[in-house]
Design an enzyme around this catalytic site. Structure first.
Site, mmCIF file in Angstrom:
data_model
loop_
_atom_site.group_PDB
_atom_site.id
_atom_site.type_symbol
_atom_site.label_atom_id
_atom_site.label_comp_id
_atom_site.label_asym_id
_atom_site.label_seq_id
_atom_site.Cartn_x
_atom_site.Cartn_y
_atom_site.Cartn_z
ATOM 1 C CG HIS A 1 -2.118 0.719 1.347
ATOM 2 N ND1 HIS A 1 -2.042 1.792 2.051
ATOM 3 C CD2 HIS A 1 -2.913 1.754 0.430
ATOM 4 C CE1 HIS A 1 -3.149 3.190 1.882
ATOM 5 N NE2 HIS A 1 -3.604 2.230 0.884
ATOM 6 C CE LYS B 1 -1.664 5.452 -1.221
ATOM 7 N NZ LYS B 1 -1.928 4.751 0.104
ATOM 8 C CG ASP C 1 18.396 13.535 -10.514
ATOM 9 O OD1 ASP C 1 18.674 12.625 -10.680
ATOM 10 O OD2 ASP C 1 17.450 13.876 -11.044
ATOM 11 C CG HIS D 1 -7.541 8.483 0.266
ATOM 12 N ND1 HIS D 1 -6.133 8.327 0.181
ATOM 13 C CD2 HIS D 1 -7.914 7.733 0.221
ATOM 14 C CE1 HIS D 1 -5.940 7.793 -0.363
ATOM 15 N NE2 HIS D 1 -6.694 6.316 0.396
ATOM 16 C CE LYS E 1 -4.019 7.182 3.080
ATOM 17 N NZ LYS E 1 -5.352 6.501 3.135
ATOM 18 C CG ASP F 1 0.087 16.595 23.526
ATOM 19 O OD1 ASP F 1 -0.724 16.510 23.950
ATOM 20 O OD2 ASP F 1 1.031 15.774 24.469
#
Length: 514
Positions: free
Chosen positions: A257, A259, A264, A433, A435, A440
């Protein structure tokens, strides 16, 4: 109730074992003493063999000490429908750490793939000068994964919409001089995908090394003709765990999952956005698609590179450790940045454990935005304890679901959280979507990891643990998102009908598999 989960699981297991033994005895009697036609004999033999396999699987499930809550759904499946339960278990229930591909790739575990990364010394004075409650969180991540803690050498820019992300990405891809390493769970051959693929093909024709890695299940609708054109142009394309036949093949369950894009050793991208139009709100079926991505510069890029080649090694059995890919230069900025991977090769889920530590350290606030919510006992208990100790806990979930059954699982946790005075909001503008996890307002996590058991224990994930880098931007975005979200009213939620509550209970029971 959750404190008795293990006891309930054992009681159910014993009852189920009794039923299985009874079925097995009945089948033996029928086979030996009953006159049957050949058709009946075959049917009874299949039942007997199925029962025998179910008994063996039952013993295997109960004898394992790992993650008790996930055992109960399988035991229920096997009890009520042994044949279908057996089919489902052999496909989705087998442990990754018992597979041949796990043993064939020893470098994926214990940080052995980190051959170009130096160790982190927490006795270094610069780290000792930081609040120990912060460094203790990083210690949990480091001791679990061996990924270096980067101090004052990595900058992180938060990108909160797909248009900006892909504009930045395209510009950096066009400027590539040496190599492009790109990995996505979902790649689509829509307008956005074709634009990126055209750049990759162009750079490959210029003699620049380009590797594109993707998950075949996440990218199931990918146009293979487009991939063929990329290969002809010189792009190396790698599919992680192809599945040719789904039944009895545990590959279909354990997916990658992650990404990330690395260019470079100069700049890298990671976060929630895959490669597709909906991330730019083009042809989105869910209203506004709200997501968060990170643009990274500095030494943490080397950690992302190591993780990329870890997945490349797993997919190809070729381990690449050439130092030419590890040429990231330090960026002089304040803050701690660490790459944390998670996946089925870990017996104890690293990101989940870091989150438990962060929740337990919280003093003022906890802010969570997640598309999916399927909490395990440790996370939900920690959240409840934090709320009861006076920590302000706010969670944003989608107002519009992308997967209705998974959304039902998310809603099945709402009541227990509301009962603990935790505030839950539904993002009213569409589907969130992103995450994002903030504690704090000074330490945060952002990456590919959802607050569900699949992210914790099944899928390969990654997140960036941030202190003094990117955190302020994440806080501002969260505070803006909560203004366009609707708070769930506890009184109205409690008044829902009996059928809704029963559905919640059923979906909650199977949440360990989601």
């Amino acid at each position: 109730m959750r404190s008795n989960y293990k006891r309930i699981a054992w009681i159910v297991a014993i009852v189920i074992f009794g039923l299985i033994v009874r079925w097995g005895f009945q089948n033996v009697v029928e086979l030996i003493f009953t006159k049957m036609t050949p058709k009946q004999y075959i049917y009874s033999s299949v039942n007997f063999i199925t029962t025998g396999l179910v008994v063996l699987i039952w013993i295997g499930i109960v004898s394992k000490s790992e993650y008790t809550p996930s055992k109960l759904p399988w035991l229920i499946f096997l009890a009520f429908e042994p044949f279908i339960g057996l089919l489902l278990f052999l496909t989705f229930g087998r442990s990754f750490r018992n597979t041949r591909r796990y043993f064939k790739h020893p470098l994926i575990k214990d940080g052995l793939y980190l051959t170009n990364e130096v160790n982190t010394n927490f006795n270094d004075q610069a780290l000792k000068d930081i609040d120990t409650e912060i460094t203790d969180i990083y210690k949990v991540a480091y001791n679990s994964t061996k990924h270096k803690v980067n101090l004052n050498n990595t900058s992180v820019e938060v990108i909160n919409n797909g248009t900006d992300k892909f504009n930045f990405l395209e510009a950096d891809l066009q400027g590539a001089k040496k190599f492009i390493l790109m990995q996505y769970y979902i790649i689509k051959t829509d307008t956005t995908g074709v634009r990126i693929f055209d750049i990759l093909a162009q750079k490959a024709k210029e003699g620049i090394e380009v590797i594109l890695m993707y998950d075949p299940i996440g990218s199931v609708f990918l146009n293979k003709r487009v991939l063929k054109k990329l290969r002809i142009a010189g792009v190396k394309i790698v599919a992680v765990d192809k599945v040719y036949f789904g039944f009895f093949n545990s590959k279909i369950n354990y997916r990658n999952h992650r990404k990330m894009t690395i260019i470079d050793s100069r700049v890298a991208y990671t976060g929630g956005m895959n490669l597709g139009d909906e991330y730019q709100n083009i042809n989105s079926k869910y209203g506004i698609w709200r997501d968060t991505h990170l643009k990274v510069k500095g030494l943490s890029i080397n950690s992302l590179t190591a993780l990329f080649f870890r997945d490349y090694y797993y997919a190809t059995s070729i381990f690449i450790e050439d130092k030419k890919y590890y040429q990231a230069k330090a960026v002089k900025v304040d803050g701690l940045v660490q790459v944390i991977p998670s996946g089925p090769e870990f017996s104890n889920p690293p990101i989940r454990n870091v989150y438990v530590k962060m929740i337990n350290n919280a003093k003022k606030s906890i802010k969570i935005m997640t598309p999916y919510l399927a909490l395990d006992n440790e996370i939900i208990t920690s959240l409840i304890i934090a709320s009861n100790s006076g920590v302000d806990v706010n969670i944003i979930i989608p107002g519009v679901p992308d997967k209705k059954s998974v959304y039902q699982v998310t809603e099945s946790f709402v009541k227990e959280l509301l009962d603990a005075n935790i505030s839950i909001y539904k993002y009213t503008k569409g589907f969130c979507h992103a995450k994002v996890f903030i504690v704090d307002d000074n330490i945060a996590s952002c990456g590919t990891y959802n607050f569900d058991n699949r992210s914790a224990r099944i899928n390969c994930e990654l997140t960036m643990l941030l202190y003094n880098q990117g955190v302020n931007s994440l806080v501002l975005d969260f505070d803006s998102d909560i203004l366009v979200s609707e708070k769930i009213n506890k009184k109205l939620w409690d008044k829902r009908g009996l059928l809704d509550k029963i559905i919640d209970g059923v979906f909650n029971l199977f949440s360990p598999l989601v």
